[in-house]
Scaffold this motif. Structure first.
Motif, short mmCIF file in Angstrom:
data_model
loop_
_atom_site.label_atom_id
_atom_site.label_comp_id
_atom_site.label_asym_id
_atom_site.label_seq_id
_atom_site.Cartn_x
_atom_site.Cartn_y
_atom_site.Cartn_z
N ASP A 1 0.83 -1.20 0.00
CA ASP A 1 0.00 0.00 0.00
C ASP A 1 0.87 1.25 0.00
OD1 ASP A 1 -2.08 -1.73 0.10
OD2 ASP A 1 -3.05 -0.87 1.87
N THR B 1 -4.12 1.94 1.79
CA THR B 1 -4.90 2.55 0.70
C THR B 1 -6.34 2.02 0.72
OG1 THR B 1 -4.40 0.81 -0.89
CG2 THR B 1 -2.89 2.67 -0.84
N SER C 1 -9.49 0.68 -1.88
CA SER C 1 -9.37 -0.19 -3.05
C SER C 1 -9.15 0.68 -4.29
CB SER C 1 -10.60 -1.09 -3.20
OG SER C 1 -11.75 -0.31 -3.27
N ARG C 2 -8.87 0.06 -5.43
CA ARG C 2 -8.53 0.81 -6.64
C ARG C 2 -9.61 1.86 -6.95
NH1 ARG C 2 -4.33 -1.06 -9.97
NH2 ARG C 2 -4.41 1.09 -10.69
N GLY D 1 -9.78 4.62 -5.39
CA GLY D 1 -10.20 5.15 -4.09
C GLY D 1 -10.01 6.64 -3.88
N HIS E 1 -16.18 5.53 -7.75
CA HIS E 1 -16.03 4.39 -6.83
C HIS E 1 -17.32 4.23 -6.02
CE1 HIS E 1 -14.55 1.82 -3.65
NE2 HIS E 1 -13.35 1.75 -4.23
#
Ligand code: ASP
Length: 452
Positions: free
Chosen positions: A123, A195, A197-198, A200, A260
């Motif tokens: 991360d 982090t 999730s993608r 984000g 997101h």
């Protein structure tokens, strides 16, 4: 321009805090940084900005976040990261040079490379994409740099700690007139970088909006908002002008991307509207996401259509099922026991179907079925793979009659067999199950029925 939300008419020009998030494609190169500055300069209410890491400049380019994950993977397998890390630095240096700003990130690069090689974590590596872009943007715009590691907090179990974050961020942001807060990451209680999730950075934008009680959260990307259907399936679909948080949740869950999924919660909590805008076409109105709206598209009735392939149906038959107490509970317990969740549950008098995500239960399908057989002793049980689900979503459905009929008629006229129907009790959506092979033609048939 006026916008309507929560039944209140708001004068856009009078707004005093706008939180603005720019996605990776909007910050991929110097040319886009210039567009971002123009957008920021055009409105002094745009006081806080959340950058993503640089995205793709052309179709087979790499996103910096992906390159940083590769650095981490390469380092973990003990290989040299010199080559790939140098390419990451080149991306940033080309932005700095192209903008002609006086900034030297050499020390930052050296430290980051050292930390990746000394196990700072996956991360941490990924988060540096937003961190470095934030440093450049702060210098370019003359804004304060605010590191989210100090204010965006996660619990030890990795779940986002919304209340601590809101308290810390609100307090800090009050001290700044303008600020750049890199998206995508925060920190665990022990300071380790964590982090989302993608994608984000959308969530960070929403969290910052809530902390500031912003008037609006502008989310700038490379499309002019949400479209009524996936343009890879439906040719040239219309854009969505207004959508409620609830409608958006339904559409995102069923596969509509742009924002997101989790970015809705913090602003929804605070009733802050989100405006999706296009960095490359700033005068397009984009999509306004609001809590309530009385703006209805009376002609089209529906707000949008989205769908996904990859579902399966377990059908359980048993005579007199309806009289057997606890039947449904036992079936669901069997599924829960195997760690799976269900999507839909259409039922008849002596049949019950459970719709599940095929990928999620791929490795435990046998066990789920055995457990159901053992606990409810059905007369028959079958599994059918290859189901696609389509959600037809629209707040206008409550007010207009015959929406379901139009969906069924459109599918029937296209020779498509409907395998499942489920209408949400809120009358906000109708979910249709069709064979995966009929997915695209079903989407087109429904779209053409409602939109002209
Ligand atoms: N850079 C991160 C990603 O590519 C986060 C984001 O862009 O929102 O997923």
């Amino acid at each position: 321009m006026n916008i309507y939300y929560n039944e209140v008419k708001v004068q856009m020009d009078a707004l005093n805090v706008k939180v603005v998030k720019f996605g990776g494609s909007s910050l991929a190169d110097p040319e886009h940084f210039r567009k971002v500055k123009e957008i920021m300069d055009a409105d002094p209410a745009r006081r806080f900005i959340i950058p993503s890491a640089p995205g793709k400049r052309f179709s087979n380019d790499n996103k910096v976040t992906d390159m940083l994950y590769e650095c981490y993977n390469t380092a973990s397998s003990g290989d040299s990261i010199d080559g790939i890390f140098a390419r990451v630095c080149e991306r940033y240096n080309s932005i700095i040079d192209g903008l002609g700003i006086d900034l030297d990130l050499t020390e930052e690069y050296n430290h980051i490379k050292w930390a990746i090689l000394h196990h700072a974590g996956r991360d941490y590596a990924a988060s540096r994409g937003e961190y470095l872009n934030g440093l450049i943007l702060a210098k370019y715009l003359g804004f304060d740099f605010i590191d989210p590691a100090e204010y965006v907090k996660f619990f030890d179990n990795g779940i986002f700690d919304s209340e601590t974050t809101n308290r810390l961020l609100s307090k800090e942001l009050k001290k700044h007139t303008n600020g750049v807060i890199p998206g995508f990451y925060g920190a665990m209680p022990n300071g380790t970088i964590k982090t989302f999730s993608r994608g984000g950075s959308d969530i960070t934008g929403s969290i910052v909006s809530r902390a500031l009680s912003a008037d609006i959260y502008e989310n700038w990307t490379d499309v002019s908002g949400f479209l009524m259907a996936d343009p890879r399936i439906v040719e040239n679909p219309k854009g969505i002008g207004y959508i409620t948080y609830r409608e958006l949740r339904e559409l995102s869950y069923m596969g509509a991307t742009v924002l997101h999924e989790d970015a809705i919660f913090p602003v929804r909590f605070a009733g802050i509207p989100i405006n999706i805008k296009n960095t490359n076409a700033p005068s397009d109105e984009g999509t306004m996401i609001v809590a309530h709206t009385d703006v209805y598209d009376t002609k089209n009735v529906i707000t949008g259509i989205a769908g996904k392939k990859g579902f399966c149906v377990i059908t359980i038959e048993k005579a007199m099922m309806n009289a057997e107490k606890g039947f449904g509970r036992k079936v669901l317990e069997a599924i829960e026991h195997e760690g799976a969740s269900f999507e839909h549950l259409p039922s008849g008098i002596d049949t019950m179907s459970v719709i599940l995500n095929s990928a999620e239960i791929a490795d435990r399908k046998e066990r789920v079925i055995n457990r159901i057989c053992h606990s409810v002793e059905p007369d028959a049980i079958s599994v059918e793979e290859g189901l696609a689900l389509i959600a037809v979503v629209g707040r206008g459905m409550v007010k207009s009659k015959g929406t379901a009929l139009r969906v069924f008629k459109a599918l029937a006229e296209s020779g498509i067999n409907i395998k499942m129907i489920d209408q949400g009790s809120s009358e906000l959506n109708i979910i249709i199950g069709v064979d995966e092979n009929d997915f695209e033609s079903s989407m087109r048939a429904i779209y053409n029925e409602f939109v002209d």
